[in-house]
Design an enzyme around this catalytic site. Structure first.
Site, PDB file in Angstrom:
ATOM      1  CB  ALA A 171      -0.909   0.007   1.226  1.00 48.06           C
ATOM      2  CG  ASP A 172       0.078   4.602  -2.624  1.00 46.31           C
ATOM      3  OD1 ASP A 172      -1.027   4.669  -2.035  1.00 46.31           O
ATOM      4  OD2 ASP A 172       0.197   4.784  -3.850  1.00 46.31           O
TER       5      ASP A 172
END
Lengths: 422, 78
Positions: B35-36
């Site tokens: 995930a960012d």
């Protein structure tokens, strides 16, 4: 400043006639239409209920499977125009045989992909979410997934392209401006390679309602979609919307030669002009289009008599087609009988910001194969002209020089000229 | 508990496009599941929607792993 030569070495296309330039080209030459009745959202209350749609299916069949071009996780964050741009860009780079591997190659390769209206579908949906559920339900991907230049952004990230990263928004001239401007970045030594074109995903209720309100869309062919786009025909009544993307790989001539790349043609001319007349209607005398074509010829160092094929803007609107034809007739003079001019929008519809790029690809294929694609549905021309409008069937002829016109709302005009490379 | 775990795992799998067996208690959304920072914001929104709760920003920042999310949502919905 000395300008460097720019050539086209790769083509990529997602269109209502399929995916991949060979498939699309063969469908185009077979006089097929991509138009159909819209059935994936409510159109019963819209005056125009047809559009040219991308065929969904497997890539092997020349159809569109978005999962082949962008991870499902990423697709969910963006409007389809970005997925189309990714698909066309990957195809174009593969076709060119070029990949930016070294740091220097990466920094000398840029992206310039535009769109006319970008993520208008997603903006529509988010506005409804905002009204019904409030601001906390707006996704963090709402903005980056709708911005027009994010097509260039995503493509640069996918392929590691760190050169100029730019975008164009000039309505229906977008794709032509993108290719012309990108060619200039190479000519002026800002980059050696540019991935350039346009992408559009406009087929939704809001866009159909908006363009219908402008009285720009065909409304009389809801029961015969394939007959709706009929440039120059006396029964034409507006354009049929299309969707997709066209992307080309542009490359500095010596750079392409050094790696033994296949060269489709050279970008020799690019002209731009403004009508300064009306927000949606072209100037009656066609002066804007004329000056755009003349400027492209001047840049190319060519005469009107050098032109073999013209891919017209020709949207199938009552006003625009004849005005463009008038401007072309004036430009060509006595050379008119020697030229074939067709509107491929008759088959793929009007891809708005992608139109100029898709039509540039058709012009390049016309040069490659010495064949002018047809204007389908041209049963009864509304005017007499000495120019061969290629009704119904393609025309075989020597095509060394092709000109492609794009004119947009706001009175923005662009013309590109491609010439067979030596 | 297991019901909440299943529902959270389903959301994580859908949003981050990861295999369900990778979503373990200690798995960090950003370090382990790809995930960012924007994905993280959207995950929290999805948790809010699924469980009908509001997760304030400071609490959202403390949810870094699958285990954090399950613990927070178990407490918030109990």
């Amino acid at each position: 400043m000395r300008l460097r030569r720019v050539v086209v070495t790769g083509l990529g296309i997602v269109s209502p006639l399929g995916v991949g330039h060979e498939v699309v080209w063969s469908n185009l030459l077979a006089s097929k239409s991509g138009a159909r009745r819209v059935d994936d959202f409510e159109v019963g209350d819209l005056p125009c209920q047809i559009a040219c749609r991308i065929p969904l299916g497997s890539s092997e069949e020349g159809k569109f499977n978005p999962d082949d071009w962008m991870e499902p996780k990423e697709q969910r964050k963006v409007d389809p125009f970005i997925v189309f741009a990714m698909a066309a860009s990957t195809q174009a780079l593969r076709d060119s045989g070029f990949a930016a591997k070294t740091t220097e190659q990466q920094e000398r390769t840029g992206v310039l992909i535009g769109s006319g209206i970008g993520g208008i579908g997603g903006i529509n949906d988010a506005a409804i979410t905002l009204k019904e559920k409030g601001p906390r339900r707006i996704s963090p991907f709402f903005i980056p997934g709708r911005l027009i230049n994010l097509a260039s952004g995503y493509v640069s990230i996918e392929h590691g392209l760190k050169g100029p990263n730019h975008s164009v928004v000039t309505a229906c001239s977008t794709g032509a401006h993108a290719i012309g401007d990108a060619a200039r970045l190479i000519a002026l030594d800002d980059a050696d390679v540019m991935v350039a074109g346009g992408a559009e995903s406009p087929v939704n209720r809001l866009s159909l309602a908006g363009f219908a309100a402008c009285r720009a869309l065909s409304t009389g062919f809801n029961d015969a979609p394939e007959k709706g786009s009929r440039p120059y025909d006396k029964d034409r009544d507006g354009f049929v919307m299309g969707e997709g993307a066209g992307v080309v790989v542009l490359e500095e001539y010596e750079h392409a030669k050094a790696r033994g790349a296949h060269i489709y043609a050279e970008v020799v001319g690019y002209g731009l002009s403004g009508d300064a007349h009306h927000i949606t209607a072209p100037a009656e005398d066609g002066n804007g289009g004329y000056r755009s074509m003349a400027a492209a010829l001047k840049r190319a160092g060519l005469q009107a008599s050098d032109i073999d094929y013209i891919n017209a803007h020709g949207t199938s609107t009552p006003l625009g087609d004849e005005i463009e034809l008038g401007a072309v007739t004036r430009l060509l003079g006595e050379h008119a009988p020697n030229v074939v001019m067709s509107s491929t929008k008759s088959a793929v519809g009007h891809l708005l910001g992608a139109a100029g790029a898709v039509e540039a690809i058709f012009s390049l294929m016309a040069i490659r194969d010495n064949i002018a694609p047809p204007t389908i549905n041209l049963d009864n021309p509304s005017v007499e002209t000495a120019i061969n409008l290629a009704p119904h069937k393609p025309v075989e002829k020597t095509i060394d020089v092709a000109l492609s016109n794009s004119f947009g709302f706001g009175g923005t005009n662009a013309s590109l000229i491609f010439s067979r490379a030596d | 508990m297991s019901d909440i775990e299943d529902r959270v795992r389903k959301i994580v799998v859908e949003h981050l496009n990861v295999e369900a067996d990778k979503v373990t208690e200690k798995a960090s959304f950003m370090d382990d599941l790809g995930a960012d920072s924007l994905d993280q914001v959207e995950l929290v929104m999805a948790f809010e929607e699924e469980f009908g709760v509001e997760i304030p920003d400071d609490a959202a920042e403390s949810i870094q792993t699958f285990g954090d999310a399950v613990a927070f949502l178990s407490k918030a919905t109990s």
